[in-house]
Enzyme design. Structure first.
Site, PDB file in Angstrom:
ATOM      1  N   ARG A   1     -10.073  -2.926 -21.089  1.00 18.70           N
ATOM      2  CA  ARG A   1     -10.027  -4.415 -20.625  1.00 18.70           C
ATOM      3  C   ARG A   1     -11.227  -4.752 -19.859  1.00 18.70           C
ATOM      4  O   ARG A   1     -11.647  -3.998 -18.884  1.00 18.70           O
ATOM      5  CB  ARG A   1      -8.844  -4.384 -19.646  1.00 18.70           C
TER       6      ARG A   1
ATOM      7  N   GLU B   1      -0.415 -13.068 -20.580  1.00 15.80           N
ATOM      8  CA  GLU B   1      -0.218 -12.924 -19.341  1.00 15.80           C
ATOM      9  C   GLU B   1       0.267 -14.059 -18.593  1.00 15.80           C
ATOM     10  O   GLU B   1       0.791 -14.147 -17.461  1.00 15.80           O
ATOM     11  CB  GLU B   1      -1.363 -12.335 -18.426  1.00 15.80           C
TER      12      GLU B   1
ATOM     13  N   ARG C   1      -8.316  -0.374 -16.728  1.00 18.69           N
ATOM     14  CA  ARG C   1      -8.671  -1.473 -15.826  1.00 18.69           C
ATOM     15  C   ARG C   1     -10.230  -1.254 -15.292  1.00 18.69           C
ATOM     16  O   ARG C   1     -10.466  -0.617 -14.084  1.00 18.69           O
ATOM     17  CB  ARG C   1      -7.802  -1.381 -14.880  1.00 18.69           C
TER      18      ARG C   1
ATOM     19  N   HIS D   1       0.935  -1.218   0.168  1.00 21.80           N
ATOM     20  CA  HIS D   1       0.017  -0.039   0.084  1.00 21.80           C
ATOM     21  C   HIS D   1       0.909   1.133  -0.162  1.00 21.80           C
ATOM     22  O   HIS D   1       0.524   2.176  -0.781  1.00 21.80           O
ATOM     23  CB  HIS D   1      -0.621   0.064   1.220  1.00 21.80           C
TER      24      HIS D   1
ATOM     25  N   ARG E   1       4.760 -11.646  -6.321  1.00 24.11           N
ATOM     26  CA  ARG E   1       5.698 -10.513  -6.248  1.00 24.11           C
ATOM     27  C   ARG E   1       5.240  -9.628  -4.831  1.00 24.11           C
ATOM     28  O   ARG E   1       5.914  -8.447  -4.425  1.00 24.11           O
ATOM     29  CB  ARG E   1       5.494  -9.388  -7.339  1.00 24.11           C
TER      30      ARG E   1
ATOM     31  N   ASN F   1       3.468  -7.923 -15.358  1.00 26.66           N
ATOM     32  CA  ASN F   1       3.490  -8.433 -13.850  1.00 26.66           C
ATOM     33  C   ASN F   1       3.106  -9.590 -13.733  1.00 26.66           C
ATOM     34  O   ASN F   1       3.681 -10.379 -13.033  1.00 26.66           O
ATOM     35  CB  ASN F   1       2.240  -7.357 -13.306  1.00 26.66           C
ATOM     36  N   ASP F   2       1.975 -10.163 -14.314  1.00 28.28           N
ATOM     37  CA  ASP F   2       1.504 -11.564 -14.300  1.00 28.28           C
ATOM     38  C   ASP F   2       2.401 -12.463 -15.215  1.00 28.28           C
ATOM     39  O   ASP F   2       2.556 -13.606 -14.493  1.00 28.28           O
ATOM     40  CB  ASP F   2      -0.035 -11.790 -14.748  1.00 28.28           C
TER      41      ASP F   2
ATOM     42  N   CYS G   1       2.120  -3.415 -21.396  1.00 31.26           N
ATOM     43  CA  CYS G   1       1.467  -2.580 -20.391  1.00 31.26           C
ATOM     44  C   CYS G   1       1.745  -2.852 -18.930  1.00 31.26           C
ATOM     45  O   CYS G   1       0.967  -2.235 -18.136  1.00 31.26           O
ATOM     46  CB  CYS G   1      -0.239  -2.762 -20.431  1.00 31.26           C
TER      47      CYS G   1
END
Length: 576
Positions: free
Chosen positions: A338, A437, A302, A195, A471, A460-461, A508
Site C-alpha cells: 500500500r 475504506e 503498510r 498501546h 474506535r 477498520n476505517d 484486510c
C-alpha cells in the site's frame, strides 16, 4: 475476599499470577523551592533524566524491531521521543525551574498539565488522544528523577507469573516487560487499539483494559486471574477457581498446539472452495511470521511506517531496499504494498508535519500523496523498481473519487516512463488496486471496477466512517460495531460486485482476522482474507469446517436484516 472486575478483552488467553503494581509516579511529586545556588544542579538533574529516558526509548525501539513484537510499536516509541524533544515540554520545564525556583519533577508536572489541557481542547479525537503520550513521557521522567524506575520482581518459584497492573502503560513500558516472566497486563484505562492492547496482542500475552480503578483495589503480590478472552479479572481467587482456570488455560494451550498442525494444510471449505489467507505486515522483519504460518502472500504492507518518527523522509533507494527485501523473501507469492497512508493519527515530522482542525477527515492517505506528487512519485519509482524481484501489487488507500484514481494511475505511468528512459527493469504489468475504506467508495464501485485490478476492504476505517465512531475513544468505543447492518451491507455489496465483474476482493481490516466473522465472510463470497500472521491458523480452522453452499443463503438473509441484535444472534448461529 474474592471479587471479579469486568473490562475490555483486548488480548486473548488466560493468565494466573501475582500482582505487580506499576507506580503512578505523578501522584508522588512534591513541590519544594530550590536555592539559587542549586538551580544549575536542578537543571542538570532534568538534563540527566531526559538523556536517560531518551536512551531507554532508543533501546526499546530496537527491542521492538527484533521480530518478537509488532513493528507498529516502533511508531509509538518514536512519537514519545518526539514528545521528549518538544520544546513546549522540556524547555518550558527549564524555564519554570529558573523562574519559580522549583524542583524538576514539579516543573514537569506543571507543564504537562498545560499541554494536556491544550490537547483536551482539540476536537479531533486522534490528536486529543495524544495527551496520554505526554503523560506517559512525563511519568517516565519523574520516575527517573525520583529514583524508582519500577523494576519487575524476579521469576517466582511457585509457578505463577507476574500480572502487571497499572493505571496505563506506554508502549515503551510494555516492550520493556518482554524479557521478564510476564503473564498478563491489566490497566485502568485503554481500549482495543490502545498501546497496551497492541503490544499485548503482538506478544500473545492476555490483557484486559478499561477496568477503571483496579490499581486502587489490589495489592502487590496478591493473586489474580486475567481472562483476556472474556474481559474479566478475578482478584484473590480461591483454590477451586484457580484450578478451574488452570484447566481452562490447559485447554486453550492444547487448542493452540492443534492449530499448528494446520500450518501446511490448504485452506479449503468442506464443499471444495479454495481460500487465500494473506498477512498484514509493516516491514521486512514481519515476513518470518508470515512464513511460519505458511501464508499465501502479503495482502497489506503498510509502507507509512518507513516514513513515521523521523526528521528526514526515506529516499528512493531506502524504500526500494525495503520493498525488494519482502518481495525476494516471498518470490512466488503475491505481495500487495500500500502506498503511504499518512495523516490523521500517523503524522509526519519536521517540514512535512501539518496542523489540521480534523485530521481524520483531512489531508490523509491518497489525498496527501496527490498533494505531494514529488514524494508520491519517489515511492512509485521505488515500488516499480522492486517489482522486478517478485509478484508486486500496488494498492492506493482511501479512494473516494474517480479523479484520485486517474491521477494516481497517471503518476504510475510517469514513473514507468522515467524508469524506461533510464533503462531500469520493472514489471510493466504491475496490478494496481484500491482500498474501500469510506462509504462513498463502497456505494460507487463502478468507477473502481472500471479502472483497477483488485479491491481491498479496510474494515477498520470503513466501520469508523460509516458509524461516525472513533474506535480509540473510550467514551464511544462501545458503539463501534462491526456487525451494524449498514456496515455489513457495504462489505457484502463490495464483495458481490467484485464477484460479478471478476475483480478480486480481499478484506484486510481487523474483522478478517477474527474467527467469529470467518463464516459470515465466506457466505458473502469472500475468498481472500488478509490479517496479522498470529490469526491465520484460527481463521483457517473455521474455513476447513465451513460449507459455503449451506452458508450463502443464510448470510443473504442476514444482509437483509436491519436490527443489530438479530444480526448478532444470526452470525453467532452460523458456526453451529
Amino acid at each position: 475476599m474474592t471479587f471479579t472486575l469486568h473490562g475490555l478483552p483486548v488480548s486473548q488467553g488466560i493468565a494466573i499470577g501475582h500482582v505487580h503494581l506499576v507506580s503512578h509516579a505523578l501522584l508522588e511529586v512534591n513541590h519544594y523551592h530550590v536555592a539559587p545556588k542549586h538551580l544549575q544542579d536542578e537543571l542538570a538533574r532534568l538534563e540527566d533524566a531526559v538523556a536517560t529516558v531518551q536512551g531507554e526509548l532508543v533501546g526499546l525501539k530496537a527491542a521492538a524491531s527484533s521480530g518478537q513484537s509488532h513493528t507498529e510499536v516502533g511508531a509509538f516509541v518514536d512519537l514519545q521521543l518526539m514528545m521528549l524533544a518538544d520544546p513546549m515540554l522540556i524547555d518550558s520545564a527549564r524555564s519554570q525551574i529558573e523562574s519559580r525556583r522549583c524542583n524538576a519533577e514539579w516543573a514537569l508536572v506543571q507543564q504537562m498539565e498545560v499541554l494536556v489541557e491544550q490537547f483536551r481542547q482539540i476536537e479531533d479525537p486522534y490528536l486529543r488522544e495524544r495527551q496520554a503520550d505526554v503523560v506517559q513521557v512525563v511519568e517516565r521522567l519523574v520516575k527517573v528523577l525520583l529514583g524508582h524506575p519500577g523494576h519487575l520482581p524476579p521469576k517466582r518459584r511457585d509457578g505463577f507469573g507476574t500480572i502487571v497492573v497499572a493505571h496505563d502503560l506506554s508502549p515503551a513500558d510494555t516492550i520493556g516487560f518482554r524479557d521478564h516472566n510476564i503473564a498478563g497486563f491489566v490497566t485502568d484505562v485503554g481500549g482495543p487499539t490502545s498501546h497496551t492492547a497492541i503490544v499485548a496482542r503482538s506478544l500473545s500475552i492476555p490483557a484486559v483494559v478499561g477496568l477503571h480503578h483496579i490499581r486502587d483495589l489490589v495489592e502487590d503480590n496478591e493473586l489474580i486471574i486475567v481472562d483476556g478472552t472474556r474481559g474479566v479479572a478475578i482478584v484473590a481467587p480461591d483454590d477451586t477457581i484457580v484450578e478451574e482456570y488452570r484447566l481452562r488455560r490447559s485447554e486453550l494451550e492444547l487448542e493452540r498446539s492443534k492449530l499448528n498442525r494446520l500450518k501446511d494444510t490448504k485452506a479449503t471449505t468442506l464443499d471444495g472452495e479454495d481460500v487465500n489467507l494473506l498477512t498484514n505486515i509493516e516491514g521486512p522483519k514481519d515476513v518470518a511470521q508470515s512464513k511460519a504460518v505458511s501464508a499465501d502472500g502479503v495482502g497489506l504492507y503498510r509502507t507509512e511506517f518507513l516514513f513515521l518518527g523521523r526528521d528526514t523522509l526515506p529516499d528512493e533507494d531506502e524504500q526500494y531496499e525495503a520493498y525488494r527485501a519482502v518481495l525476494k523473501a516471498m518470490p512466488t507469492k503475491p505481495v500487495t504494498i500500500r502506498t503511504f497512508d499518512v495523516g490523521a493519527d500517523k503524522a509526519l515530522n519536521g517540514a512535512h508535519s501539518r496542523s489540521e482542525p480534523n485530521p481524520a477527515l483531512g489531508l490523509r492517505a491518497v489525498r496527501y500523496s496527490l498533494a505531494e506528487p514529488k514524494m508520491f512519485l519517489t515511492q512509485l519509482r521505488a515500488l516499480l523498481r522492486a517489482s522486478a524481484h517478485g509478484k508486486l501489487q500496488i494498492m492506493i488507500p482511501m479512494l473516494a473519487h474517480a479523479h484520485e484514481i486517474d491521477q494516481s494511475l497517471a503518476l504510475i505511468e510517469k514513473a514507468k516512463a522515467e524508469l524506461r528512459a533510464e533503462k531500469v527493469k520493472f514489471n510493466e504489468q504491475v496490478p494496481v488496486g484500491g482500498m474501500i475504506e469510506v462509504p462513498a467508495a463502497a456505494l460507487s464501485l463502478g468507477m473502481f471496477i472500471r479502472r483497477l485490478s483488485f479491491l481491498s476492504i479496510g474494515t477498520n476505517d470503513l466501520i469508523q466512517y460509516t458509524l461516525a465512531i472513533d474506535r480509540s475513544d473510550e467514551a464511544v468505543v462501545h458503539l463501534y460495531d462491526p456487525l451494524h447492518p449498514a456496515v455489513l451491507k457495504l462489505i457484502g455489496g463490495t464483495i458481490q460486485a467484485g464477484a460479478r465483474f471478476g475483480l478480486p476482493v480481499s478484506v484486510c481490516g481487523e474483522m478478517a482476522g477474527d474467527p467469529a466473522y470467518t463464516q459470515l465472510f465466506l457466505g458473502m463470497g469472500l475468498r481472500n482474507f488478509s490479517m496479522h500472521p498470529a490469526h491465520i491458523l484460527e481463521v483457517k480452522q473455521q474455513i476447513l469446517r465451513a460449507d459455503v453452499g449451506e452458508l450463502a443463503p443464510r448470510v443473504q438473509r442476514i444482509l437483509r436484516m436491519d436490527e443489530q441484535a438479530r444480526v448478532r444472534e444470526a452470525v453467532e448461529r452460523l458456526g453451529n
